[in-house]
Design a protein around this motif. Structure first.
Motif, short mmCIF file in Angstrom:
data_model
loop_
_atom_site.label_atom_id
_atom_site.label_comp_id
_atom_site.label_asym_id
_atom_site.label_seq_id
_atom_site.Cartn_x
_atom_site.Cartn_y
_atom_site.Cartn_z
N GLY A 34 13.84 -1.08 11.07
CA GLY A 34 13.05 -2.13 9.86
C GLY A 34 11.54 -1.54 9.73
N MET A 35 10.95 -1.44 10.99
CA MET A 35 9.61 -1.00 10.94
C MET A 35 9.35 0.15 9.99
SD MET A 35 8.17 -1.72 14.63
CE MET A 35 8.54 -3.43 15.37
N LEU A 36 10.10 1.19 10.28
CA LEU A 36 10.18 2.42 9.73
C LEU A 36 10.61 2.39 8.20
CD1 LEU A 36 11.95 4.70 12.19
CD2 LEU A 36 9.54 4.58 12.02
N LEU A 37 11.48 1.57 7.85
CA LEU A 37 11.89 1.48 6.48
C LEU A 37 10.77 0.48 5.78
CD1 LEU A 37 14.32 1.72 4.56
CD2 LEU A 37 15.16 -0.75 5.40
N THR A 38 10.05 -0.08 6.39
CA THR A 38 8.83 -0.89 5.87
C THR A 38 7.79 0.28 4.97
OG1 THR A 38 9.07 -2.52 7.38
CG2 THR A 38 7.06 -2.61 5.97
N LEU A 39 7.84 1.28 5.56
CA LEU A 39 6.95 2.45 5.12
C LEU A 39 7.38 2.85 3.63
CD1 LEU A 39 6.41 4.53 8.23
CD2 LEU A 39 4.78 2.92 7.34
N PRO A 40 8.66 3.18 3.41
CA PRO A 40 8.87 3.44 1.89
C PRO A 40 9.06 2.13 1.23
CG PRO A 40 10.88 3.72 3.42
CD PRO A 40 9.67 3.50 4.25
N LEU A 41 9.35 1.29 1.66
CA LEU A 41 9.21 -0.18 0.88
C LEU A 41 7.85 -0.57 0.15
CD1 LEU A 41 11.33 -2.96 2.55
CD2 LEU A 41 11.77 -2.05 0.20
N VAL A 42 6.72 -0.18 1.01
CA VAL A 42 5.48 -0.54 0.51
C VAL A 42 4.88 0.92 -0.19
CG1 VAL A 42 5.28 -2.52 1.93
CG2 VAL A 42 4.42 -0.29 2.78
N SER A 43 5.63 1.96 -0.30
CA SER A 43 4.98 3.05 -0.73
C SER A 43 4.65 3.14 -2.30
CB SER A 43 5.97 4.17 -0.44
OG SER A 43 5.58 5.47 -0.91
N ARG A 44 3.92 4.11 -2.55
CA ARG A 44 3.37 3.97 -3.95
C ARG A 44 4.37 5.12 -4.63
NH1 ARG A 44 -3.20 4.59 -3.78
NH2 ARG A 44 -3.62 2.39 -2.82
N ARG A 45 5.13 5.87 -4.10
CA ARG A 45 6.28 6.59 -4.72
C ARG A 45 7.21 5.66 -5.11
NH1 ARG A 45 6.14 11.97 -0.38
NH2 ARG A 45 3.95 12.31 -0.64
N LYS A 46 7.57 5.76 -6.31
CA LYS A 46 8.81 5.30 -6.89
C LYS A 46 10.06 5.43 -6.46
CE LYS A 46 6.53 4.06 -11.16
NZ LYS A 46 6.81 4.12 -12.80
N ALA A 47 10.26 6.63 -6.09
CA ALA A 47 11.66 7.12 -5.62
C ALA A 47 11.83 6.63 -4.31
CB ALA A 47 11.77 8.90 -5.71
N SER A 48 10.80 6.71 -3.47
CA SER A 48 10.98 6.43 -2.05
C SER A 48 11.26 4.79 -1.98
CB SER A 48 9.85 6.64 -1.23
OG SER A 48 9.76 8.21 -1.08
N ARG A 49 10.37 4.12 -2.97
CA ARG A 49 10.48 2.57 -2.98
C ARG A 49 11.75 2.21 -3.42
NH1 ARG A 49 6.16 1.98 -5.36
NH2 ARG A 49 6.89 1.35 -7.47
N TRP A 50 12.27 2.68 -4.49
CA TRP A 50 13.57 2.36 -5.19
C TRP A 50 14.66 2.68 -4.07
CZ3 TRP A 50 18.46 5.15 -6.06
CH2 TRP A 50 19.07 4.56 -6.94
N LEU A 51 14.77 3.96 -3.18
CA LEU A 51 15.82 3.98 -2.09
C LEU A 51 15.70 3.02 -1.40
CD1 LEU A 51 15.63 8.14 -1.92
CD2 LEU A 51 17.56 6.68 -2.71
#
Length: 218
Positions: A34-51
């Motif tokens: 979950g900690m690792l998954l938080t990084l793309p969740l708050v990322s500015r990259r739309k693709a990473s955030r969407w996935l």
């Protein structure tokens, strides 16, 4: 009931230990994921955030039982053989990872951006920023939600009995098949779940009291 415990106490104890292993190991692994998954969740990259968001919503909006059954089915199709206890632990870890990522994301958003800007202005390194600025404010937010998640996972783990995972509910089913004493066995199993969940909540309350801010002048 005393006779039941004396005759089948070992079977029930093994089931309880299986539940404790699945919940503790699955929760620990899932929290790290979950900690690792938080990084793309708050990322500015739309693709990473969407996935990341798609994964979180998929797990959070489907029943744990279905997720566990699909995991067992996929491993079966791939002809991969693992101990059911380990597969059950993996199912719990997947479930926890999505919820923990969302908890952490909410906690990070609750911290005023100005505080992190001030830390950067003081030239604090990222690790020091996290330890001194972010973590003290994140823990009081994350702890109650994390404990509720742990209590929920403890109860949800009972569904793993449907896949013959050697946990507490499955042990109850085995004892019932041998004794036909349905009410007594489920009463014992229910009390054991209650003790575990209440112990988790009691420990959490103690931790929360330690993390509470003490107002100046008191």
């Amino acid at each position: 009931m005393i006779e039941l415990l004396s005759g089948y106490g070992d079977e029930i104890t093994r089931g309880l230990l299986g539940t404790l292993f699945i919940v503790s190991a699955g929760f620990a692994i899932g929290s790290v994921l979950g900690m690792l998954l938080t990084l793309p969740l708050v990322s500015r990259r739309k693709a990473s955030r969407w996935l990341a968001r798609s994964y979180v919503e998929l797990i959070r909006n489907t029943p744990f039982l279905i997720q566990a059954m699909l995991l067992f089915a996929v491993l079966g199709l791939m002809r991969l053989r693992f101990e059911p206890l380990l597969v059950g632990t993996a199912a719990v870890a997947v479930y926890v990872s999505a919820y923990m990522a969302e908890i952490l994301r909410g906690g990070l958003h609750s911290i005023p951006p100005g505080q992190r800007d001030a830390a950067r202005a003081l030239a604090l390194r990222p690790l020091l920023q996290f330890r001194l600025i972010v973590l003290p404010q994140l823990l009081p937010f994350v702890l109650p939600a994390g404990v509720n998640l742990l209590a929920t996972v403890t109860k949800e783990s009972a569904f793993l009995a449907a896949m013959s995972v050697a946990e507490l509910t499955f042990a109850g089913q085995v004892v019932i098949a041998q004794t036909f004493r349905v009410f007594e066995v489920w009463a014992i199993i229910g009390v054991l779940y209650l003790i575990v969940v209440l112990s988790i909540l009691s420990l959490a309350r103690r931790l929360e009291r330690r993390l509470q801010w003490v107002p100046s002048g008191h």
